[in-house]
Write a protein that holds these residues in place. Sequence first.
Motif, PDB file in Angstrom:
ATOM      1  N   PRO A   1       0.813  -1.226   0.000  1.00  0.00           N
ATOM      2  CA  PRO A   1       0.000   0.000   0.000  1.00  0.00           C
ATOM      3  C   PRO A   1       0.843   1.270   0.000  1.00  0.00           C
ATOM      4  N   ALA A   2       1.940   1.271   0.779  1.00  0.00           N
ATOM      5  CA  ALA A   2       2.787   2.464   0.841  1.00  0.00           C
ATOM      6  C   ALA A   2       3.450   2.727  -0.504  1.00  0.00           C
ATOM      7  N   LEU A   3       3.931   1.664  -1.141  1.00  0.00           N
ATOM      8  CA  LEU A   3       4.542   1.825  -2.456  1.00  0.00           C
ATOM      9  C   LEU A   3       3.528   2.306  -3.483  1.00  0.00           C
ATOM     10  N   ARG A   4       2.341   1.714  -3.431  1.00  0.00           N
ATOM     11  CA  ARG A   4       1.309   2.102  -4.383  1.00  0.00           C
ATOM     12  C   ARG A   4       0.908   3.564  -4.182  1.00  0.00           C
ATOM     13  N   ALA A   5       0.832   3.994  -2.914  1.00  0.00           N
ATOM     14  CA  ALA A   5       0.470   5.379  -2.620  1.00  0.00           C
ATOM     15  C   ALA A   5       1.524   6.349  -3.133  1.00  0.00           C
ATOM     16  N   ALA A   6       2.780   5.902  -3.128  1.00  0.00           N
ATOM     17  CA  ALA A   6       3.868   6.748  -3.602  1.00  0.00           C
ATOM     18  C   ALA A   6       4.131   6.568  -5.090  1.00  0.00           C
ATOM     19  N   ASN A   7       3.319   5.722  -5.741  1.00  0.00           N
ATOM     20  CA  ASN A   7       3.508   5.429  -7.159  1.00  0.00           C
ATOM     21  C   ASN A   7       4.940   4.948  -7.411  1.00  0.00           C
ATOM     22  N   ALA A   8       5.390   4.008  -6.552  1.00  0.00           N
ATOM     23  CA  ALA A   8       6.769   3.528  -6.606  1.00  0.00           C
ATOM     24  C   ALA A   8       6.790   2.006  -6.614  1.00  0.00           C
ATOM     25  N   MET A   9       7.941   1.449  -6.954  1.00  0.00           N
ATOM     26  CA  MET A   9       8.134  -0.001  -6.956  1.00  0.00           C
ATOM     27  C   MET A   9       9.481  -0.324  -6.330  1.00  0.00           C
ATOM     28  N   ASP A  10       9.572  -1.470  -5.669  1.00  0.00           N
ATOM     29  CA  ASP A  10      10.859  -1.946  -5.189  1.00  0.00           C
ATOM     30  C   ASP A  10      11.432  -2.910  -6.228  1.00  0.00           C
ATOM     31  N   PHE A  11      12.586  -3.532  -5.908  1.00  0.00           N
ATOM     32  CA  PHE A  11      13.270  -4.356  -6.905  1.00  0.00           C
ATOM     33  C   PHE A  11      12.414  -5.551  -7.334  1.00  0.00           C
ATOM     34  N   ASP A  12      11.770  -6.204  -6.382  1.00  0.00           N
ATOM     35  CA  ASP A  12      10.924  -7.354  -6.721  1.00  0.00           C
ATOM     36  C   ASP A  12       9.774  -6.946  -7.626  1.00  0.00           C
ATOM     37  N   ASP A  13       9.205  -5.763  -7.372  1.00  0.00           N
ATOM     38  CA  ASP A  13       8.103  -5.280  -8.210  1.00  0.00           C
ATOM     39  C   ASP A  13       8.533  -5.095  -9.658  1.00  0.00           C
ATOM     40  N   LEU A  14       9.801  -4.684  -9.849  1.00  0.00           N
ATOM     41  CA  LEU A  14      10.296  -4.471 -11.205  1.00  0.00           C
ATOM     42  C   LEU A  14      10.333  -5.769 -12.007  1.00  0.00           C
ATOM     43  N   LEU A  15      10.343  -6.904 -11.310  1.00  0.00           N
ATOM     44  CA  LEU A  15      10.295  -8.208 -11.974  1.00  0.00           C
ATOM     45  C   LEU A  15       8.870  -8.731 -12.085  1.00  0.00           C
ATOM     46  N   LEU A  16       8.128  -8.625 -10.988  1.00  0.00           N
ATOM     47  CA  LEU A  16       6.802  -9.249 -10.932  1.00  0.00           C
ATOM     48  C   LEU A  16       5.753  -8.482 -11.733  1.00  0.00           C
ATOM     49  N   HIS A  17       5.790  -7.157 -11.683  1.00  0.00           N
ATOM     50  CA  HIS A  17       4.777  -6.377 -12.403  1.00  0.00           C
ATOM     51  C   HIS A  17       4.855  -6.549 -13.922  1.00  0.00           C
ATOM     52  N   PRO A  18       6.054  -6.561 -14.529  1.00  0.00           N
ATOM     53  CA  PRO A  18       6.104  -6.831 -15.974  1.00  0.00           C
ATOM     54  C   PRO A  18       5.555  -8.208 -16.327  1.00  0.00           C
ATOM     55  N   LEU A  19       5.847  -9.221 -15.510  1.00  0.00           N
ATOM     56  CA  LEU A  19       5.308 -10.555 -15.780  1.00  0.00           C
ATOM     57  C   LEU A  19       3.790 -10.544 -15.729  1.00  0.00           C
ATOM     58  N   GLU A  20       3.239  -9.866 -14.740  1.00  0.00           N
ATOM     59  CA  GLU A  20       1.782  -9.778 -14.624  1.00  0.00           C
ATOM     60  C   GLU A  20       1.199  -8.996 -15.800  1.00  0.00           C
ATOM     61  N   LEU A  21       1.884  -7.924 -16.196  1.00  0.00           N
ATOM     62  CA  LEU A  21       1.431  -7.127 -17.342  1.00  0.00           C
ATOM     63  C   LEU A  21       1.398  -7.975 -18.605  1.00  0.00           C
ATOM     64  N   PHE A  22       2.445  -8.759 -18.844  1.00  0.00           N
ATOM     65  CA  PHE A  22       2.521  -9.567 -20.050  1.00  0.00           C
ATOM     66  C   PHE A  22       1.479 -10.684 -20.037  1.00  0.00           C
ATOM     67  N   ARG A  23       1.152 -11.220 -18.862  1.00  0.00           N
ATOM     68  CA  ARG A  23       0.127 -12.264 -18.786  1.00  0.00           C
ATOM     69  C   ARG A  23      -1.247 -11.687 -19.116  1.00  0.00           C
ATOM     70  N   ARG A  24      -1.516 -10.512 -18.604  1.00  0.00           N
ATOM     71  CA  ARG A  24      -2.835  -9.903 -18.812  1.00  0.00           C
ATOM     72  C   ARG A  24      -2.977  -9.262 -20.191  1.00  0.00           C
ATOM     73  N   HIS A  25      -1.863  -8.791 -20.728  1.00  0.00           N
ATOM     74  CA  HIS A  25      -1.909  -8.071 -22.010  1.00  0.00           C
ATOM     75  C   HIS A  25      -0.831  -8.629 -22.940  1.00  0.00           C
ATOM     76  N   PRO A  26      -1.083  -9.746 -23.586  1.00  0.00           N
ATOM     77  CA  PRO A  26      -0.098 -10.366 -24.485  1.00  0.00           C
ATOM     78  C   PRO A  26       0.390  -9.425 -25.580  1.00  0.00           C
ATOM     79  N   GLU A  27      -0.450  -8.451 -25.958  1.00  0.00           N
ATOM     80  CA  GLU A  27      -0.029  -7.530 -27.013  1.00  0.00           C
ATOM     81  C   GLU A  27       1.148  -6.669 -26.561  1.00  0.00           C
ATOM     82  N   ARG A  28       1.224  -6.382 -25.248  1.00  0.00           N
ATOM     83  CA  ARG A  28       2.359  -5.623 -24.742  1.00  0.00           C
ATOM     84  C   ARG A  28       3.636  -6.462 -24.811  1.00  0.00           C
ATOM     85  N   LEU A  29       3.502  -7.741 -24.521  1.00  0.00           N
ATOM     86  CA  LEU A  29       4.652  -8.634 -24.630  1.00  0.00           C
ATOM     87  C   LEU A  29       5.146  -8.681 -26.069  1.00  0.00           C
ATOM     88  N   ARG A  30       4.215  -8.802 -27.015  1.00  0.00           N
ATOM     89  CA  ARG A  30       4.618  -8.849 -28.427  1.00  0.00           C
ATOM     90  C   ARG A  30       5.320  -7.561 -28.837  1.00  0.00           C
TER      91      ARG A  30
END
Length: 221
Positions: A1-30
């Motif tokens: 919640p604190a990271l989201r409120a600050a519109n920030a990401m930690d190191f793990d987020d930099l890995l996990l969020h792109p994976l989640e983005l690519f799963r939900r939006h295959p066109e972004r992966l392409r």
Amino acid sequence: PALRAANAMDFDDLLLHPLELFRRHPERLRAYQERFSFLLVDEFQDTNRAQYELIRGLGAGGNVSAVGDDDQSIYGWRGADVRNILTFEKHFPGAKVVRLETNYRSTQPILEAANRLITNNPRRHGKTLVSALGRGEPIRYLRGEDETGEADWIALDIQEGVRARHFNHRDCAVLFRSNTQPRVFEQQFRARGMPYVLVGGMSFFDRKEVRDVLAYLRLAS
């Protein structure tokens, strides 16, 4: 919640969020697959599962070059998975394996001793290391009672070699795995009046708090 409120990401987020983005939006992966035609990954033996999935997604076209050594995989405690490099050819069919077996750091006796130990690992790629430095001196093995005994033995060995004029102080080097280990060696070298230079870190005796304590003790003495 604190990271989201600050519109920030930690190191793990930099890995996990792109994976989640690519799963939900295959066109972004392409889109990113088309943007990055080639991938080069260094220290591949230290990748974790999330990093590996990101590499597999971005490198689906097969233009992936991975550099690594399964025998140097030592970060399993922080999530690195040596299976990533061991199964690389399975996940990237047609991959060409280039073995870099010439070693420029160590002499042959050191490599032979390391090879005899590492071959006991059940999961590894076979390799035969050859030294570019030649045979060199044979290895001597010491098992000290503790860190003080180890440092005492090494300091005495160097001191005797210098006295016998086999070498000079500047010809000797002591290598450490971490920056907490030099202190006991510094104590032994100072006790014997041996010159030394600490490379890649601050001397224990140059720390401000240590110098203050030593100055106080000298005054008291």
